[in-house]
Design a protein around this motif. Structure first.
Motif, mmCIF file in Angstrom:
data_model
loop_
_atom_site.group_PDB
_atom_site.id
_atom_site.type_symbol
_atom_site.label_atom_id
_atom_site.label_comp_id
_atom_site.label_asym_id
_atom_site.label_seq_id
_atom_site.Cartn_x
_atom_site.Cartn_y
_atom_site.Cartn_z
ATOM 1 N N ARG A 50 1.069 3.675 6.862
ATOM 2 C CA ARG A 50 1.046 3.459 5.418
ATOM 3 C C ARG A 50 1.778 4.565 4.672
ATOM 4 N NH1 ARG A 50 -5.236 1.781 6.145
ATOM 5 N NH2 ARG A 50 -4.891 -0.463 6.441
ATOM 6 N N THR A 51 1.654 5.800 5.162
ATOM 7 C CA THR A 51 2.384 6.919 4.563
ATOM 8 C C THR A 51 3.878 6.725 4.720
ATOM 9 O OG1 THR A 51 0.535 8.415 5.046
ATOM 10 C CG2 THR A 51 2.690 9.423 4.624
ATOM 11 N N LEU A 52 4.273 6.289 5.894
ATOM 12 C CA LEU A 52 5.682 6.027 6.171
ATOM 13 C C LEU A 52 6.232 4.946 5.249
ATOM 14 C CD1 LEU A 52 7.920 6.739 8.324
ATOM 15 C CD2 LEU A 52 7.154 4.709 9.531
ATOM 16 N N MET A 53 5.477 3.868 5.079
ATOM 17 C CA MET A 53 5.935 2.783 4.219
ATOM 18 C C MET A 53 6.016 3.226 2.760
ATOM 19 S SD MET A 53 4.038 -0.573 5.802
ATOM 20 C CE MET A 53 4.851 -1.665 4.636
ATOM 21 N N ALA A 54 5.064 4.036 2.314
ATOM 22 C CA ALA A 54 5.119 4.545 0.946
ATOM 23 C C ALA A 54 6.372 5.382 0.735
ATOM 24 C CB ALA A 54 3.864 5.369 0.650
ATOM 25 N N ARG A 55 6.765 6.103 1.751
ATOM 26 C CA ARG A 55 7.980 6.922 1.668
ATOM 27 C C ARG A 55 9.244 6.066 1.648
ATOM 28 N NH1 ARG A 55 9.510 9.949 6.985
ATOM 29 N NH2 ARG A 55 10.454 7.893 7.338
ATOM 30 N N ASP A 56 9.254 5.002 2.457
ATOM 31 C CA ASP A 56 10.473 4.225 2.671
ATOM 32 C C ASP A 56 10.729 3.152 1.612
ATOM 33 O OD1 ASP A 56 10.855 5.694 4.932
ATOM 34 O OD2 ASP A 56 10.412 4.065 6.346
ATOM 35 N N THR A 57 9.706 2.727 0.885
ATOM 36 C CA THR A 57 9.864 1.597 -0.023
ATOM 37 C C THR A 57 9.983 2.065 -1.469
ATOM 38 O OG1 THR A 57 7.457 1.320 -0.075
ATOM 39 C CG2 THR A 57 8.678 -0.016 1.503
ATOM 40 N N ASP A 58 10.455 1.163 -2.334
ATOM 41 C CA ASP A 58 10.722 1.515 -3.729
ATOM 42 C C ASP A 58 9.532 1.271 -4.649
ATOM 43 O OD1 ASP A 58 13.587 2.232 -3.487
ATOM 44 O OD2 ASP A 58 13.786 0.160 -2.833
ATOM 45 N N ALA A 59 8.611 0.418 -4.263
ATOM 46 C CA ALA A 59 7.430 0.104 -5.064
ATOM 47 C C ALA A 59 6.467 -0.661 -4.169
ATOM 48 C CB ALA A 59 7.800 -0.736 -6.289
ATOM 49 N N ARG A 60 5.219 -0.781 -4.616
ATOM 50 C CA ARG A 60 4.232 -1.531 -3.840
ATOM 51 C C ARG A 60 3.472 -2.489 -4.742
ATOM 52 N NH1 ARG A 60 1.670 -1.298 1.088
ATOM 53 N NH2 ARG A 60 2.568 0.726 1.638
ATOM 54 N N ILE A 61 3.229 -3.683 -4.196
ATOM 55 C CA ILE A 61 2.419 -4.704 -4.846
ATOM 56 C C ILE A 61 1.151 -4.866 -4.006
ATOM 57 C CG2 ILE A 61 2.304 -7.132 -5.538
ATOM 58 C CD1 ILE A 61 5.488 -6.999 -5.410
ATOM 59 N N VAL A 62 -0.021 -4.819 -4.637
ATOM 60 C CA VAL A 62 -1.267 -5.017 -3.895
ATOM 61 C C VAL A 62 -2.009 -6.221 -4.457
ATOM 62 C CG1 VAL A 62 -1.495 -2.585 -3.251
ATOM 63 C CG2 VAL A 62 -2.613 -3.393 -5.323
ATOM 64 N N MET A 63 -2.557 -7.041 -3.562
ATOM 65 C CA MET A 63 -3.367 -8.180 -3.981
ATOM 66 C C MET A 63 -4.404 -8.511 -2.917
ATOM 67 S SD MET A 63 -1.044 -11.624 -3.427
ATOM 68 C CE MET A 63 -2.507 -12.665 -3.235
ATOM 69 N N SER A 64 -5.544 -9.001 -3.346
ATOM 70 C CA SER A 64 -6.642 -9.402 -2.458
ATOM 71 C C SER A 64 -7.188 -8.198 -1.697
ATOM 72 C CB SER A 64 -6.179 -10.524 -1.516
ATOM 73 O OG SER A 64 -5.691 -11.625 -2.246
ATOM 74 N N GLY A 65 -7.598 -8.412 -0.473
ATOM 75 C CA GLY A 65 -8.136 -7.335 0.349
ATOM 76 C C GLY A 65 -9.588 -7.547 0.715
ATOM 77 N N TRP A 66 -9.838 -7.767 2.019
ATOM 78 C CA TRP A 66 -11.196 -7.960 2.511
ATOM 79 C C TRP A 66 -11.968 -6.657 2.391
ATOM 80 C CZ3 TRP A 66 -13.707 -12.246 3.156
ATOM 81 C CH2 TRP A 66 -14.938 -12.228 3.814
#
Length: 330
Positions: A188-204
């Protein structure tokens, strides 16, 4: 990367957007029909592909939940790609896959067979990135009957079956039982570094591990990486609680959680420390009304339009870095 200014098919070209989603336990509570979360997901993904973005998702090959969102997202993106009549080239989905997930076996097939089958199932619209801890080991590019394997610093190696894939030394080492025990936080840290923005929805919402939430952790890591975070709260789940912690949904409109989840409650408490800064950033960029509506809407069409509007208006401007904690006694 320059901020996108156009409104055509290249408006988000060159951007990679992380999406965090899983099952939601709250559809019935919110008066929504079964499958409404997948309708919202489709409404979000389709315009992203049409406007040239790539979508990154850190999911497993197999899952015990009702919906395998790795395959769901891959299939929806491929269909959106096809309907938009976009020529095969840039792959709209990037699947971030941990070595520990690739090593998991079942009684029906070997690890190599499982990984090769996964590539074939995701198909030409997806790229699979294999990581051992935070180190990129290989990129897998399925096309028809062939999977091209791109190893660090090397050209593509075409493999046509699981045995050929497993015979590659880098893949064999990654699949070895004694490999690194990587964790989801690293990915998750890697993805936060590599991507330009994040969208979050739902989640068990889990009750084991203190109720630790991947959605909440990904929201925190995105904010800590100074990347824009957009929260869809209308279909419930952890993302609705995240929206509440950031001041996007009134406390009276949140779903009452009666189970004890001390770790999850701590994650939400940490998110609350970001609320003022998040509001200041969104207000300065003229996004506050839109992020509020996004957090509260349950209309797939409106949510899709809001996500696109927010991404285009936010550009690549991000939140300022989190200040260091005050020294004791300060």
């Amino acid at each position: 990367m320059a901020a996108a200014t156009g409104s055509g098919m290249d408006a988000l070209a060159g951007r990679t957007l992380a999406i965090s989603t899983s099952e939601t336990p709250d559809l019935m509570t919110l008066g929504l029909l079964d499958g409404e979360d997948r309708r919202v997901l489709r409404a979000v993904l389709t315009p992203l592909v049409y406007h040239g973005a790539r979508v990154a998702y850190g999911g497993r090959i197999d899952t015990k939940s009702k919906t395998n969102f790795t395959k769901e997202i891959g299939g929806q993106l491929a269909e959106a790609y096809r309907r938009a009549e976009i020529q095969s080239g840039v792959r709209p989905m990037i699947h971030y896959l941990r070595a520990s997930d690739a090593r998991k076996t079942d009684q029906t097939m070997s690890k190599e067979e499982k990984l090769f089958r996964h590539c074939r199932q995701l198909g030409w619209a997806s790229e699979i990135r294999l990581f051992d801890d935070m180190n990129l080991v290989a990129r897998l590019l399925p096309t028809g009957e062939i999977v091209d394997v791109v190893l660090s610093g090397q050209e593509k190696i075409a493999v046509s079956n699981a045995a050929e894939l497993g015979a590659l030394p880098a893949i064999a080492a990654l699949l070895a039982p004694a490999g690194t025990k990587d964790d989801l936080t690293s990915l998750r840290t890697l993805m936060a570094r590599d991507t330009d923005a994040r969208i979050v929805m739902s989640g068990w919402l889990k009750t084991d591990e203190g109720g630790h939430s991947g959605i909440a952790e990904e929201a925190l890591l995105t904010l800590a990486a100074s990347k824009p975070l957009f929260v869809i709260g209308g279909v419930g789940g952890a993302s609705r609680d995240v929206a509440g912690a950031l001041g996007l949904i009134d406390a009276a409109d949140l779903i009452v959680r009666t189970e004890s989840r001390p770790v999850y409650e701590q994650q939400l408490a940490e998110l609350k420390t970001w609320a003022d800064k998040y509001r200041a950033w969104a207000t300065e960029k003229g996004l506050w009304d839109a992020v509020l509506r996004l957090a509260n809407s349950d209309s797939p069409r409106e949510i899709g339009e809001l996500i696109l509007q927010l991404l285009l208006r936010a550009g690549v401007t991000s939140l300022p870095p989190q200040p260091p904690p005050a020294a004791a006694g300060a």
